[in-house]
Design a protein around this motif. Structure first.
Motif: not given
Lengths: 438, 225
Positions: A373-383
């Protein structure tokens, strides 16, 4: 630490009637409008430009520069942005309720400077009391000839209309506000080409200024550039209204010069942390601003440039203080939820991204967090904001989406272990038992 | 169903304030809410006719803004702020107390009381805070919020006056309000002259219609008065 009272002076000296025209006139009111009516556009624009007055709405752009960009087509409009909705911010409410004539006089000055004869005050729908006070003040000003077809006997014509919003944070964004004022959905317009100074209200040149910005004008006209610059600190001229909230002993609005430190602001001005708890983090400039933490930022000077280069912003002047008891995942979720709810829905990265950020943070809080989830949070933020950097890059029409990223970025940067703890096995409960969707 | 001559005259006055009549959509939607207690299809059609839009265009505007309510909200809409500053000081407990005391979950309403969570209402220095028919109460606790709901149920005030609510149930304020106001809200829409405010009845309420505890507001500590 004493406040430097300029905008808050009258309401402090005369709390019972600072909002009335009689009190306003007795304390020198509308004299500066008269002065401005005798000046040219160039003189007034130059005055405000050299005063260094920075717009107080959050974007931090020079007010005089904004005026100088106004396209020559007429009619032009003046719109005062009183849609104050950034979480943590409540300074404009105090200015609107307690000293509405100060703003109206500022509007006359801004109108003369920009050759405007029709002005609007857009006040958020949740502020009916401030709107009533302003409306009352506008009526008084009309009755006594400070507004209308012959302002103060000079033949200048100026009409002011109070317009109430209906509960949409995004209408604080100036192009969304103009759409709203035109009777449309409050969706921001693409800039370029729709810069309000060229294509604003009804596609005509329009000045949009914040309530605090406008309220500064009578003082700048009265006391001049040198006085205004001396009030401030270096390039940050004038005073600044801080709205301090959260876990401090003395929350409130404070009028202060730039250049003090965060330590002085939180511990001296705001009385320190409740129950003398430890300070954990604070939001330095409204919900859109990345957080500051005591180990790195407490002794930084509060100036626009220092804050900008330290990875955050002064924004609307809202300081939200969080003590050691704060669950930072919960705080981040609450900040992100705001942007998810207030996204206008035009741009996919914001509409979908803020919603996903909120869902991920919520499942972490509900015990359903996943290792990824932490990587996912970063990934969505990056989008939403490519690179998750500062100042934020934008994939959207307006900065609302990137604003939601600030809290997530801060959580991952400063409180990653705490976030990991939320998704560690010890905290996990099978989703079926919690009734939490994926 | 059409609006009365008086209401139409008021609508035309509002339209005249704007360079283009479309701009009057928002204030007219509030008038439509006052007329029917909520936003109805008929009300939106009336606004469309007055502003030269289609009913669909009016609906597209109305559906964008959270304060235009197409569902009935009861007589008193209680909007509890749940954004960050209020959240840090216990807003969720206040919201739950309101839901329990009213017996109405957030997002719903019975005949008398509607409950909802609100995003930041600009009362962060007086957190946690709520709005009743968009009139502000600052410095709430779960206990005071519960008393407030019981008071609304029992006293059934015709006008919601912020000074009265703040005195009876509020605590720390964002700043000194300083000036007493006579006016207040008469329905679940903002009390602003064009859509109707009413003078508050300053007669004291009958005994027995008082709240259970009648404490004074906490002294103001922070900020400029």
């Amino acid at each position: 630490m004493n406040q430097t009272l300029v905008l808050f002076r009258r309401m402090t000296d005369y709390p019972a009637d600072s909002h009335t025209l009689d009190r306003y006139l007795e304390t020198g009111g509308y004299e500066q409008a008269r002065v401005a009516l005798g000046k040219t556009r160039d003189e007034l624009v130059e005055l405000v430009k050299s005063s260094g007055l920075i717009g107080r709405g959050g974007a931090g752009f020079s007010a005089g520069m904004k005026w100088s960009f106004l396209a020559p087509a007429r009619p032009a409009y003046l719109v005062v942005n009183g849609d104050e909705s950034e979480p943590g911010t409540f300074k404009d409410r105090q200015l609107l309720e307690r000293d509405p004539h100060q703003m109206i006089e500022g509007m006359i000055i801004a109108a003369v400077a920009n050759e405007v004869h029709e002005a609007f005050i857009y006040i958020r729908g949740e502020y009916p009391k401030p709107a009533r006070r302003v409306q009352q003040a506008v009526f008084e000003a009309y009755e006594r000839g400070y507004l209308g077809p012959n302002v103060m006997g000079t033949g200048y014509h100026l009409d002011i209309t109070v317009h109430l919003g209906a509960g949409a944070y995004i209408c604080g964004e100036e192009t969304a506000l103009l759409n709203s004022l035109e009777g449309r959905r409050g969706e921001p317009r693409l800039k370029p080409p729709f810069f309000p100074a060229a294509k604003g209200l009804y596609m005509l040149p329009t000045i949009v200024n914040n309530v605090e910005t406008i309220s500064n004008l009578p003082h700048i006209v009265e006391r001049g550039i040198d006085w205004y610059r001396d009030l401030g600190h270096d390039v940050d001229t004038g005073t600044f209204l801080f709205s301090i909230s959260g876990h401090v002993k003395k929350p409130g609005n404070y009028e202060l010069p730039h250049g003090i430190t965060w330590r002085e602001l939180i511990y001296d001005v705001a009385g320190g942390i409740r129950s003398d708890n430890e300070l954990k983090a604070w939001v330095p400039g409204g919900a859109s601003a990345p957080w500051f933490v005591p180990s790195k930022h407490l002794d930084l000077q509060i100036t626009k440039s220092v804050t900008d280069t330290s990875g955050s912003m002064l924004g609307s002047g809202a300081v939200i203080v969080m003590d050691e008891t704060t669950d930072m995942v919960a705080a981040a979720e609450r900040l992100v939820r705001f942007f998810a709810e207030e996204s206008c829905g035009q741009c996919t990265p914001c509409r979908e991204g803020t919603t996903w950020l909120d869902m991920i943070l919520r499942r972490m809080l509900d015990g359903g967090g996943r290792a990824v989830d932490l990587d996912l949070l970063y990934d969505v933020s990056d989008n939403i904001s490519v690179g998750v950097g500062w100042p934020p890059k934008q994939t959207t029409i307006c900065p609302l989406g990137p604003s939601a990223v600030s809290a997530v970025k801060s959580l991952l940067e400063y409180f990653r272990p705490e976030a990991e703890e939320h998704i560690s096995r010890a905290n996990r409960v099978p989703l079926a038992i919690k009734g939490v969707g994926a | 169903m059409t609006w009365s001559a008086e209401t139409l005259a008021r609508a035309h006055d509002i339209i005249a304030r704007y360079p283009q009549r479309r701009s009057a959509v928002m204030p007219l939607l509030y008038i439509a809410m006052r007329e029917d207690g909520r936003l109805t299809d008929d009300g939106m059609r009336q606004v469309a006719e007055l502003t030269g839009l289609t009913p669909a265009q009016v609906q597209s505007v109305a559906s964008f803004y959270v304060m235009y309510k197409t569902e009935a909200q009861g007589k008193y809409l209680v909007s509890v702020c749940s954004s960050i500053s209020c959240f840090l000081l216990g807003a969720d407990d206040v919201l739950h107390a309101v839901e329990q005391a009213a017996g109405v979950p957030a997002g719903e309403a019975d005949e008398e009381i509607g409950v909802e969570h609100a995003e930041c209402i600009g009362a962060c220095g007086g957190a946690p805070a709520c709005l009743v028919n968009f009139e502000l109460v600052e410095g709430l606790t779960p206990e005071k919020a519960k008393e407030m709901i019981e008071w609304l149920r029992n006293a059934k005030p015709d006008v919601i006056n912020a000074d009265e609510l703040q005195t009876l149930f509020g605590g720390r304020r964002s700043f000194d309000w300083a000036i007493k106001e006579e006016n207040g809200a008469i329905g679940p829409y903002p009390a602003f002259p064009p859509f109707g405010t009413a003078a508050h009845n300053t007669q004291p309420l009958e005994p027995g219609r008082r709240p259970m505890s009648n404490s004074q507001p906490a002294p103001l500590e922070g900020g400029t008065s």
